[in-house]
Scaffold this motif. Structure first.
Motif: not given
Length: 465
Positions: A85-109, A322-326
């Motif tokens: 539904a969100l239609g996110c294409v998170g290739f960079t942080w700015i393309a969808s900040p939540a996409c990159t940051e939630l991935e970093r968080l859950t991977m650390d979890w 400042e933050i790596s793009d996946f």
């Protein structure tokens, strides 16, 4: 759509475990051209029920005991729906900040849940961390390509030497290692295993010394935590010692059994995992997350970034330092918001809920193993450490092939076989979170009935699903 999903999932235990269709069945049920005019939603649903459902193999059936588990949960389904539904294409942080940051968080979890050292966490010191890839095979290919690139830097990109690079893995490893090596354009050496189907340090060292004497250059070793055929655990501590001495990249395929690291009592099986360069655990196998969600951890992400970093102006943004793009950690550019469903599963079940599911399925495998061992007609051929039991009728391969064929053709349960040291064996996997002890008993009774027919010409028993 929610009703359709709920109805399907509730009906899975009542479905035949294998669809009763022939190759090419669908073209007889649906038109051979797309409709010119829009059709109603009711028409779409009718065609789904009429044409699609009969051809679906219900991997989540409690009677499905093939391959390895494919995870399923309502939390993951809801996460997938939100992602679409969100239609996110998170290739960079700015393309969808939540996409990159939630991935970093859950991977650390996950890294903390698995007991991995801080070097594999984004929040730790260094450049390590986790990233969600599409599959274990994709992760293995990425590791092989990164290992080759790192070695080529060491040899100043000498293309002549590139033809001498050789990778190592066990004869029990997944076929994705061979495919990855082929795509990388390097050589592969298969290493013999011990009596428990494990790759050991001494055999690896022997193979390396033989190849070095021929002028070849070792650059990669792929180890397994739970091989596909028999769920064997390679000796990671021995292998990491050899790879360290030879300055080789060590990658660990922990697709299925690696999930058991969330249970501290099973971490003894992965001694030495802390010394690897990369590893992958498929959350879509045993951690309730629907396909696809392969958690890949790397010791130094610069090995990936140095390989994949192509940075045109249209992908640049002010926060890239400042933050790596996946996108620099993978082969494709585009990225789905996969961490959303992972996060929702972790929130909905908690570590204890996921631990309970894994421990339950291991106990069910032990229950099946116990019944097999009590029947003198059968033998178990693997160490039953996780949710897989490899067994066979005592006799020739043809007898066991017949047994496997009869069981699957009956469509009451489904298993897939393997060949181990020239022996045809049947693999029984506890694959569904819906499986109960009564389903394990049902499966064993079904197998026994077909064995009796083959061995003693007994009459088949009538048994419903």
């Amino acid at each position: 759509m929610v009703d359709l999903i709920a109805d399907y999932n509730e009906n899975v235990p009542n479905m035949s475990v294998l669809p009763d269709v022939k190759s090419g069945y669908l073209v007889k049920l649906l038109p051979d051209e797309a409709p010119m005019e829009p059709e109603s939603w009711e028409s779409v649903c009718e065609d789904f029920e009429k044409a699609i459902v009969p051809g679906i193999t219900p991997w989540n059936s409690p009677n499905f005991h093939a391959y390895y588990p494919t995870a399923n949960s309502y939390a993951a389904v809801m996460g997938g729906m939100l992602c679409d539904a969100l239609g996110c294409v998170g290739f960079t942080w700015i393309a969808s900040p939540a996409c990159t940051e939630l991935e970093r968080l859950t991977m650390d979890w996950l890294a903390k849940m698995f007991g991995l050292p801080e070097v594999f966490q984004h929040a730790g010191e260094g450049n390590g961390g986790g990233v969600i890839q599409g599959s274990t095979s994709e992760s293995t290919l990425i590791a092989i390509l990164a290992a080759k690139h790192r070695k080529m830097i060491e040899y100043d990109h000498d293309e002549v030497l590139a033809s001498k690079l050789v990778a190592y893995t066990s004869r029990q490893s997944h076929s994705s290692v061979e495919k990855g090596v082929r795509l990388a354009g390097t050589k592969l050496r298969l290493v013999d295993t011990d009596e428990r189907f494990r790759m050991r340090g001494d055999e690896l060292r022997k193979a390396i010394e033989e190849d070095k004497a021929k002028g070849l250059i070792p650059f990669f070793v792929g180890a397994s935590v739970g091989t596909t055929n028999v769920c064997a655990f390679d000796a990671l501590d021995e292998i990491s010692a050899v790879s360290g001495e030879e300055k080789m990249w060590m990658h660990i395929d922990a697709a299925y059994a690696g999930a058991a690291m969330i249970c501290p009592e099973f971490r003894y099986l992965v001694k030495g995992i802390e010394n690897t360069d990369s590893l992958v655990v498929s959350c879509h196998k045993w951690l309730m997350v629907n396909f696809a969600c392969a958690a890949m951890f790397v010791r130094d992400s610069l090995d990936l970034i140095n390989l994949f970093d192509i940075n045109p102006l249209y992908l640049k943004h002010e926060y890239e330092n400042e933050i790596s793009d996946f996108r620099h950690w993978q082969i494709p550019l585009g990225r789905r918001f996969r961490s959303l469903k992972l996060w929702m599963v972790l929130k909905s079940y908690g570590v204890k809920g996921l631990q309970e599911n894994i421990r339950c399925q291991i106990q069910q495998a032990k229950f099946f193993e116990e019944m097999v061992r009590k029947d003198a007609r059968f033998e178990v051929i693997n160490d039953v450490l996780m949710g897989l039991v490899c067994f066979r009728l005592i006799g020739d391969n043809a007898l066991n092939e017949d047994l496997n064929k009869r069981v699957n053709e009956a469509r009451k349960i489904h298993m897939t076989p393997a060949t181990v040291d020239g022996q045809f064996v049947l693999r029984f996997v506890v694959a569904s979170r819906l499986t109960e002890d009564k389903d394990i008993q049902f499966a064993w009774d079904e197998i026994k009935d077909h064995a009796g027919i083959l061995l003693n010409n007994e009459e088949p028993k009538k048994r419903g699903v």
